[in-house]
Design an enzyme around this catalytic site. Structure first.
Site, PDB file in Angstrom:
ATOM      1  N   GLU A  97     -48.438 -45.713 -24.596  1.00 41.42           N
ATOM      2  CA  GLU A  97     -47.966 -45.936 -23.229  1.00 41.42           C
ATOM      3  C   GLU A  97     -47.206 -44.702 -22.761  1.00 41.42           C
ATOM      4  OE1 GLU A  97     -46.206 -49.773 -22.329  1.00 41.42           O
ATOM      5  OE2 GLU A  97     -44.479 -48.734 -21.523  1.00 41.42           O
TER       6      GLU A  97
ATOM      7  N   HIS B 273     -48.419 -52.815 -16.019  1.00 46.25           N
ATOM      8  CA  HIS B 273     -47.442 -53.891 -15.795  1.00 46.25           C
ATOM      9  C   HIS B 273     -47.251 -54.163 -14.319  1.00 46.25           C
ATOM     10  CE1 HIS B 273     -46.353 -52.464 -19.871  1.00 46.25           C
ATOM     11  NE2 HIS B 273     -46.249 -53.753 -20.076  1.00 46.25           N
TER      12      HIS B 273
END
Ligand code: GLN
Ligand code: ZN
Length: 687
Positions: free
Chosen positions: A596, A625
């Site tokens: 990430e 997200h």
């Protein structure tokens, strides 16, 4: 007489009521007032429940609509410039914009970065600060919630994240030292304490979990200064709280422990007696306090508790000789791939024939309402096995076709058959049990239900081979098999405490090794073993790290190393701190790792660059997200940043994490932009 108290209580609600309300508000189905009302009802219910369980002084302000670190930042006005206009005009919309980004009415705001909360799978939002930052009391939520409980006749102890921990959890965007901001921050805390005092609070709990970490002199000095300053002036008594570490870990405030085995009718009686969730823990605390006063009065309850411990120690449900035997004879070579990475990379390139900057995804595709509904109906017996399977096959096929249309290079089957990346495996492994309502908050409104590992782990039958083989049969492109790694399965479960965690982890690793070999035998040429929880398992104290990393890495390698050189092993880790573990990550020796990086704008790559990480690496180019869709130019820029520091031959192109929480339209748009960015990069590299 001892006073019974707890540090926090799960806020999501036994039936995830908070999740429903918050998501309803996001979708526009629920007005802001209705959301606030639902939140208020939950708070009241939880305070009453804690009082009924015998807690003398329950906490308040341990509740949050999204994240308690975000609440604290919002409260002291650590709100970056880009959100200010919105937060001033509509505080609730501004608050959620910080959490999830905001793309509406001509505004396009990126969310704050998100990262893991100490050694748990809870994610908090990282406040952004800068030199010269000003603070003020933007929001008096702690006072409001204290008064709310008081109005219901319940005296509470407001919980604040301490100033040093708040700074420690924050980052500066201009490279300045965040602890320089302490003096500017303290007056806001002083004001808040005064307001709580005026409202009548006798105690305030100040959470400083950073105190259980190894701290340098600068942070220790900040503590001394902060608490000397806060001791001045009118204020409630301060209860300094830490958790997760050596100072006591009974009820972590934020990770939101699961709730209430009273609902757990699916677990049998004997088994239920071995568990204690939030409510039972409160009852145990009450029992201990009563025992301090008069042991005779609680003798029966103590005897019952001892009998439960005994029943578990002897149970054949826990101990399986064949699992122990396999672990005994474990040879070291089992954890070793046949050839070193450079040789494997050649053979894999021959076998897979991928272009430079190959594109792929992390595994899951949108878990739509229809997918979840079909699963629920199947569970309830309203959808037959064969109809459910047909439904999943259709979803999988559609997902494969869409990936082909988008032009991705390495495909995935989409994980529609999975409820959750740990539960799905736990349900098919021996040694695991499941709760109906043991929800734990992961981030925002996302919750997971950790399984309980109570016994030796074994794999009675293949778990994923059917779905991977089916998906591969639909396409010429390589289909990536998708497994959750041993450390993550361990880490995201409640783990038996009657043998070392390392041993339980190796048992899981061997079960996964069999699965990996079965996938290979079924014609799967790339297999991803997700380890997003590897870092959070890191002990809080540095002295314990090496031992943990040893068995964690060994477990991953055990699960992965049973395949031929041509079979490409991927792993995936979604978090923000690699500096501490980069050597261990390299020792895992996966052929490709995806990580990430997009929220931190590729800062995370630093560790990989400094260490000269040798294998394939896919730094996530967009944040999954948030529903925000980035354009190709934005992703290209991140990729170019990565290219400047990592040899291009090592680079893969992928999102930050799985796409299951997203909807299809945004997923498709984002992946199309991602593939376009990879194509531009290929053209640039060729020129
Ligand atoms: N394969 C999983 C998915 O895509 C990985 C999720 C994770 O790392 N948290 O959903
Ligand atoms: Zn992930």
């Amino acid at each position: 007489m001892a006073l019974v108290t707890n540090l926090g209580f799960p806020r999501i609600g036994a039936k995830r009521e908070l999740k429903r309300a918050v998501e309803g508000y996001w979708q526009g189905d629920l007005a802001a007032e209705a959301l606030q009302e639902a939140a208020r009802a939950l708070r009241l219910r939880h305070w009453r429940l804690q009082r009924e369980a015998g807690v003398d002084l329950p906490p308040s302000n341990d509740f949050s609509l999204y994240d308690q670190v975000l609440d604290a930042a919002f409260c002291v006005d650590a709100v970056p410039e880009r959100y200010r206009a919105l937060a001033d005009a509509d505080p609730l919309a501004g608050y959620f914009a910080l959490a999830r980004g905001h793309q509406r009415g001509g505004l396009d705001l990126r969310a704050l970065e998100m990262t893991k909360w100490f050694d748990t799978n809870y994610h908090y939002l990282v406040p952004e600060l800068h030199a010269g930052q000003r603070f003020r009391l933007r929001d008096d939520k702690p006072v409001r919630e204290y008064l709310e409980a008081k109005a219901a006749g319940i005296e509470t102890r407001p919980v604040l994240i301490g100033p040093v921990t708040l700074l420690w959890l924050s980052k500066t965007t201009d490279g300045s030292d965040r602890f320089d901001l302490l003096d500017a921050l303290l007056p806001v805390y002083a004001e808040l304490l005064r307001r709580l005092h005026d409202a009548g609070a006798g105690w305030v709990q100040v959470d400083e979990p950073v105190l259980v970490l190894d701290l340098d002199a600068r942070v220790r000095d900040a503590y001394a200064r902060a608490y000397a300053a806060l001791a001045q002036g009118p204020r409630p008594q301060l209860l300094l709280a830490t958790y997760f570490g050596a100072l006591g870990d009974n009820l972590p405030l934020a990770a939101g422990l699961p709730v209430d085995t009273a609902h757990e009718t699916a677990l049998d009686e004997e088994f239920r007696g071995w568990l204690a969730f939030a409510r039972q823990k409160l009852e145990e605390l009450r029992l201990l306090a009563d025992a301090l006063a008069d042991e005779g009065a609680v003798a029966d309850a103590l005897a019952q508790a001892r009998a439960r411990v005994e029943s578990r120690r002897r149970s054949p449900r826990v101990h399986r000789p064949e699992v122990a035997a396999r672990l005994q004879g474990l040879a070291e070579v089992l954890a070793q791939r046949q050839s070193p990475y450079p040789r494997r990379a050649e053979l894999q390139q021959e076998a897979l024939g991928l272009p430079p900057f190959p594109t792929t995804t992390i595994g899951s595709f949108p878990q739509t309402h229809e997918v979840r509904q079909a699963r629920a109906r199947h569970r309830a017996g309203k959808l037959s096995d064969s109809d459910y399977r047909a439904f999943l096959e259709a979803e999988t096929e559609r997902c494969v076709r869409i990936q082909e249309e988008i032009g991705l290079d390495v495909l995935v089957h989409g994980e529609f058959e999975r409820n959750d990346m740990v539960e799905y495996f736990g349900e098919q492994l021996d040694g695991f049990a499941f709760t109906r309502n043991g929800w734990v908050q992961s981030y925002g409104s996302r919750c997971v239900k950790p399984p309980v590992i109570y016994g030796d782990v074994a794999r009675p039958a293949p778990m994923t081979v059917r779905w991977s083989a089916y998906a591969q049969s639909l396409t010429q492109r390589p289909m990536k098999g998708m497994l959750t790694g041993p450390v993550t399965i361990l880490q995201w479960s409640f783990v038996r405490d009657d043998q070392p965690r390392a041993e339980t982890c190796r048992q899981i690793a061997l079960a996964l090794r069999d699965e990996v070999q079965d996938l290979e035998a079924a014609g799967i040429r790339a297999i991803q073993i997700d380890e997003p929880a590897l870092r959070e398992g890191l002990p809080l104290r540095r002295a314990d790290w090496a031992a943990y990393l040893d068995w964690a890495v060994e477990s991953f390698r055990l699960s992965a190393a049973g395949v031929r050189d041509e079979t490409q092993i991927h792993t995936h880790m979604c978090y923000s701190e690699f500096n501490d573990i980069i050597e261990a990550v390299a020792a895992m020796d996966a052929d490709v790792i995806s990580i990430e990086t997009s929220r931190s704008r590729m800062e995370l790559l630093d560790a990989f660059v400094r260490f000269r990480y040798p294998n394939g690496i896919g730094p996530g180019v967009y944040d999954i997200h948030s529903p925000r869709v980035p354009d190709a130019a934005e992703m290209l820029e991140l990729l170019q940043k990565a290219c400047a520091v990592i040899p291009p031959a090592q680079l893969w192109v992928n999102p930050d994490c799985g796409l299951k929480t997203r909807a299809w339209p945004e997923t498709r748009a984002a992946l199309e932009a991602m593939v376009a960015a990879a194509r531009v990069l290929r053209a640039q590299a060729a020129a």
